[in-house]
Design a protein around this motif. Structure first.
Motif, PDB file in Angstrom:
ATOM      1  N   THR A  77       0.855  -1.176   0.000  1.00 15.00           N
ATOM      2  CA  THR A  77       0.000   0.000   0.000  1.00 15.00           C
ATOM      3  C   THR A  77       0.902   1.240   0.000  1.00 15.00           C
ATOM      4  N   MET A  78       0.413   2.293  -0.635  1.00 17.06           N
ATOM      5  CA  MET A  78       1.228   3.482  -0.908  1.00 17.06           C
ATOM      6  C   MET A  78       1.968   4.022   0.316  1.00 17.06           C
ATOM      7  N   ASN A  79       1.308   4.025   1.497  1.00 16.90           N
ATOM      8  CA  ASN A  79       1.970   4.640   2.647  1.00 16.90           C
ATOM      9  C   ASN A  79       3.187   3.864   3.134  1.00 16.90           C
ATOM     10  N   TYR A  80       3.401   2.667   2.624  1.00 17.18           N
ATOM     11  CA  TYR A  80       4.597   1.907   2.995  1.00 17.18           C
ATOM     12  C   TYR A  80       5.756   2.199   2.051  1.00 17.18           C
ATOM     13  N   VAL A  81       5.439   2.841   0.924  1.00 14.67           N
ATOM     14  CA  VAL A  81       6.478   3.033  -0.094  1.00 14.67           C
ATOM     15  C   VAL A  81       7.630   3.936   0.388  1.00 14.67           C
ATOM     16  N   PRO A  82       7.336   5.075   1.052  1.00 13.46           N
ATOM     17  CA  PRO A  82       8.469   5.921   1.470  1.00 13.46           C
ATOM     18  C   PRO A  82       9.438   5.173   2.375  1.00 13.46           C
ATOM     19  N   GLY A  83       8.919   4.429   3.339  1.00 12.66           N
ATOM     20  CA  GLY A  83       9.780   3.669   4.255  1.00 12.66           C
ATOM     21  C   GLY A  83      10.573   2.615   3.531  1.00 12.66           C
ATOM     22  N   MET A  84       9.930   1.919   2.622  1.00 13.60           N
ATOM     23  CA  MET A  84      10.614   0.864   1.876  1.00 13.60           C
ATOM     24  C   MET A  84      11.718   1.454   1.006  1.00 13.60           C
TER      25      MET A  84
END
Lengths: 354, 297, 257
Positions: A77-84
């Motif tokens: 899900t999009m909100n995990y992308v910055p952390g990843m």
């Protein structure tokens, strides 16, 4: 013992060669793509698609954080992308290989989670909302356009034991915060405390916290109203129709606003086949292929070229195709930092333990 | 008696391979997480770097904060005790249900015993989740079983009961999934009892109950302890059953641990809770074993 | 003389009924003509037909079976040895190492095994899953075997040694047959644990090495189809057949007589 070895030998015969080179490895949610779509892609790329599945973003993150590798594409899900991206698990997309980006609705591009879509390409979406048994809810005369239905004891009185909420600290707190008139991403500890109180007051009326089982419970008529994901509620309705129930499962989008989850395709840092990965991402952003997602699982679609291929009966569901006024009230969850996660975890444990 | 070195050689020959295996594939990996209980969670997930550098040089970034957080907050300890209670009830219920079954199997003709044992374990080769979903159907408000039960209750003038999503459902689920781990050790023990002992007791005038309570049961105690350990230890840390059947009340410490590793992405705190759980479980099992040995001497 | 009072029959029957109540539901719904197994609609074989066309699911079932067979075989041997060592010798480390894998939360064990495999460079796949399953199965076998050994007549083994048998012969011909029910019980438990494990398998599996529990767990997240019931039923029947064939081929092999 000998027999055992014999049985083992029999089982091993015909094992597929594991090191098949020409394959694309996707780590995905189960049932989140149509078989026909995969078959068409395999034909086009002359390769094989290998899919493994996770059940939750957090499972994906835990596995990657411990060092698992070997996949080409993840669909978080999009909100995990910055952390990843920050953790170094992703590689930038080569936009020159992805002409179908032009099909994506502009409001889902260049979000704060991934400026310029350096790492991610939109896949599909869902909204966290209410799902209900239309016959029962009509009989009871309960409103379905507000979070009050799951938080206000006066309303809940009629639904006691026949309602479930999501077993997710982020989603449930977000709903409570919305009910109180705050943003789903509010980080004020005082507001969290208020939300906790709202939840604890409503908890005695709920049958269960549920992450997955509510689809069946809705379709069978055991549960009359749920706090859940729009794709799941869609599935529950299909199930109820197939079982020839005397009710339908309907969508209720709270007027206070709700959480929107945008799932995205990203390419792994050390992907064995980045070329195939780009091909696949571009393929999925094609209107017809994207439309199949909505047609089979009832997801919202960020792809404007997909619209013409979507079944009219799905297009008419307002919760899946919200109007502009409603769309403006939807928010995406943002990831918390380690300290905030600890605070939230403490609150959640207390909610569950009381 | 054989010479001492000979004994030691056998000891290592027999105990060595399993010891080595467990050291490599259990102790070594888990050690990573023991150390992790003194570390900080990573900003996004996993762990923060073990070593940090500043102007004074390189330092190990370790802390006792995670343990302080646990001991300073009664919330977590209270969940440990709740889990302990649930696990204890599960063991008792398992024992009551398993003992007659194990006894029946061990006293059946030899040619039927294998089949009867297989029948005990057969349901557990289907899938865990699917079995639990079947229980949800059986315990749900629309099931035939609950309807009949409530019919009988109404006849006695008692109100209808709700079974699903209650602590009762949690205990029932826990008993169900752990039952074979009680039946099998009990059977393995009861099967070797010499029937001549019971005949002798009968000749001495003992009635059926006395024969059971004074001959069979004391002899079966090693099996009871083994079964109790195999049920209690996993039940103590259970999370799946409370998740699926517990409704809003069923949470146990296992759920909190799972939450630390997934939703909260707080591996260090998850490790702390896991360490406490493991130490408690092993200590309790050791105490029980010690008590068992005492009572037999 | 068999002492089986009617009460024993009643209690035993009740226990079997408890064990099989959900199984009846599982099997019944594999023939139910509805995609959500919530209501009984009508009889169909469609789910089995669909299953035999679902390569992914069949491969996962085969992986599960293979892993469970290897893991239970190896852990039965190692666990029996551990059970012996626990019974016969005073050891300090072994009892803890046998109990701890049962006690430790699965999710911590899963994460640490994954960290460990990545650290030492063992590729994630069927082998890493097997290695992990063996680690948590050993304890279960050891505890049952040890309980079986308790109170066993040692004089038989001594007698065999006095008659000139080597330690191995004495073990193979005297002790092993005596403890066989314990070993078989342990092996069955190990097999059951392995074939149904989700958490540890999730963390230690690699690309393309999916097992049935992983497959099923992620499937029910979005929609659960009776295909899952069908594959559960099938796996059960298949395993039972394997065991019965193996035991038929060598009479008494289940109990070692």
């Amino acid at each position: 013992m000998k027999k055992l070895l014999l049985a083992l030998a029999l089982l091993t015969i015909g094992w597929p060669a594991l090191a098949q080179k020409n394959e694309l490895r996707i780590y995905h949610w189960n049932d989140y793509i149509a078989d026909e779509t995969v078959a068409r892609f395999e034909k086009q790329c002359k390769c094989k698609v290998v899919m493994d599945y996770f059940g939750d973003n957090e499972e994906l993150v835990a596995k990657l954080a411990a060092g698992a590798k070997g996949y080409d594409i993840y669909v978080p899900t999009m909100n995990y992308v910055p952390g990843m991206a920050k953790a170094g698990w992703l590689q930038p997309l080569d936009h020159s290989k992805l002409p179908n980006f032009k099909n994506v609705l502009p409001q889902y591009l260049d979000t704060e989670f991934d400026p310029g879509n350096r790492y991610s390409a939109p896949y599909a979406m869902s909204i966290t909302m209410l799902g209900y048994n239309d016959k029962k809810i009509r009989e009871l005369g309960v409103p379905v356009d507000s979070w009050a239905t799951i938080f206000d004891p006066k309303v809940l009185e009629k639904l006691k034991g026949r309602i479930t909420v999501l077993d997710s600290q982020n989603e449930l707190m977000a709903a409570a915060l919305k009910y109180l008139g705050y943003s789903v991403n509010d980080r004020d500890p005082k507001h969290w405390e208020e939300a906790k109180k709202v939840i604890l007051k409503a908890k005695p009326y709920w049958a269960a916290f549920m992450a997955q089982g509510y689809i069946k419970e809705l379709a069978s008529g055991n549960i009359w109203l749920v706090h859940g994901y729009s794709v799941d509620i869609f599935q529950a309705d299909q199930g109820a129709q197939e079982a020839k129930q005397n009710f339908r499962v309907r969508f209720g989008l709270p007027k206070e606003g709700a959480v929107l989850a945008l799932d995205a395709m990203v390419i792994a840092k050390n992907a064995p086949r980045p070329d195939l990965a780009h091909q696949f991402i571009n393929f999925m952003m094609d209107g017809r292929n994207a439309a199949e997602l909505t047609n089979i699982i009832g997801s919202l679609n960020p792809n404007k070229a997909a619209l013409q291929h979507i079944k009219p009966e799905i297009k008419s569901i307002k919760a899946i195709f919200p109007d502009e006024a409603m769309a403006a009230k939807l928010e995406m969850l943002k990831d918390m930092n380690a300290r905030e996660r600890r605070q939230m975890s403490r609150i959640w444990t207390e909610i569950k333990a009381r | 008696m054989r010479p001492g070195w000979h004994m030691r050689a056998y000891k290592w020959l027999i105990g060595g391979p399993p010891l080595l295996y467990l050291l490599v594939f259990f102790a070594a990996p888990v050690l990573i997480m023991v150390v992790a209980s003194f570390r900080f969670p990573g900003e996004f997930g996993g762990l923060s770097p073990l070593v940090y550098e500043d102007e004074t040089g390189r330092h190990l970034d370790l802390t006792l904060e995670n343990y302080q957080r646990f001991f300073a907050d009664l919330l977590y300890l209270s969940l440990f005790f709740k889990s302990l209670l649930y696990a204890a009830i599960t063991v008792l219920a398992c024992l009551l249900l398993s003992y007659p079954l194990a006894l029946l199997i061990s006293r059946s003709p030899k040619k039927y015993r294998d089949v009867m044992v297989l029948l005990v374990i057969l349901p557990f080769w289907s899938n865990f989740l699917i079995r639990i979903y079947a229980w949800i159907l059986i315990l749900g408000p629309q099931s035939v079983f609950v309807g009949a039960l409530n019919g009988v209750l109404a006849w006695f003038g008692a109100g209808p009961v709700t079974l699903l999503y209650t602590p009762f459902a949690v205990v029932l689920g826990m008993v169900y999934v752990h039952l074979p781990f009680m039946v099998l050790p009990l059977y393995a023990n009861l099967e070797k009892h010499d029937p001549a002992l019971l005949d002798a007791a009968q000749d001495l005038g003992a009635n059926a109950w006395e024969r059971f309570w004074r001959v069979t049961f004391p002899l079966s105690l090693p099996g009871v302890y083994a079964g109790a350990a195999l049920v209690f230890i996993p039940a103590f840390g259970m999370f799946a059953i409370p998740d699926l059947l517990g409704g809003t009340e069923g949470i146990m410490i296992g759920n909190v641990i799972k939450q630390q590793f997934l939703d909260s992405r707080d591996w260090p705190f998850g490790s702390v809770l896991s360490m406490v759980l493991t130490v408690m479980a092993v200590l309790l099992a050791a105490l029980a074993a010690l008590y068992a040995r005492r009572s037999r001497q | 003389m068999m002492r089986r009072s009617p009460w024993l029959w009643v209690a035993g029957f009740f226990a079997y009924a408890f064990l099989y109540a959900p199984l009846v539901v599982v099997i019944a719904y594999s023939f139910n003509d509805s995609r959500l197994n919530a209501e009984w609609v009508g009889f169909t074989l469609d789910w089995y037909r669909k299953l035999f066309r679902n390569e992914e699911m069949l491969l996962a079932a085969r992986n599960s079976l293979l892993i469970a067979l290897v893991a239970s075989a190896v852990s039965t041997v190692l666990g029996t040895m551990a059970g012996f060592a626990l019974y016969r010798y005073r050891t300090r480390l072994l009892p803890v190492l046998v109990l701890a894998p049962i006690a430790i939360p699965e999710i911590l064990m899963g994460v640490s095994l994954l960290l460990f495999f990545v650290l030492v460079g063992i590729a994630l796949g069927l082998v890493s899953i097997m290695l992990s399953h063996i680690a948590f199965c050993i304890g279960f076998v050891a505890i049952v075997v040890r309980a079986r050994l308790e109170g066993l007549d040692e004089s038989l083994t001594e007698a065999a040694r006095d008659l000139g048998a080597t330690p191995w012969q004495a073990f193979r011909l005297v002790t092993l047959p005596l403890i066989m029910p314990g070993v078989v019980a342990g092996a069955l438990m190990a097999f059951t644990l392995s074939i149904d494990d989700f958490v540890i398998t999730f963390f230690t599996s690699g690309v393309g090495a999916t097992t049935l529990p992983l497959q099923i767990y992620t499937m029910v997240k979005i929609s659960v189809t009776p295909e899952v019931n069908a594959v559960s039923t099938l796996l059960m029947v298949l395993t039972l057949a394997l065991i019965l064939i193996a035991s038929r081929l060598s009479p008494g092999s289940l109990r070692g007589r």
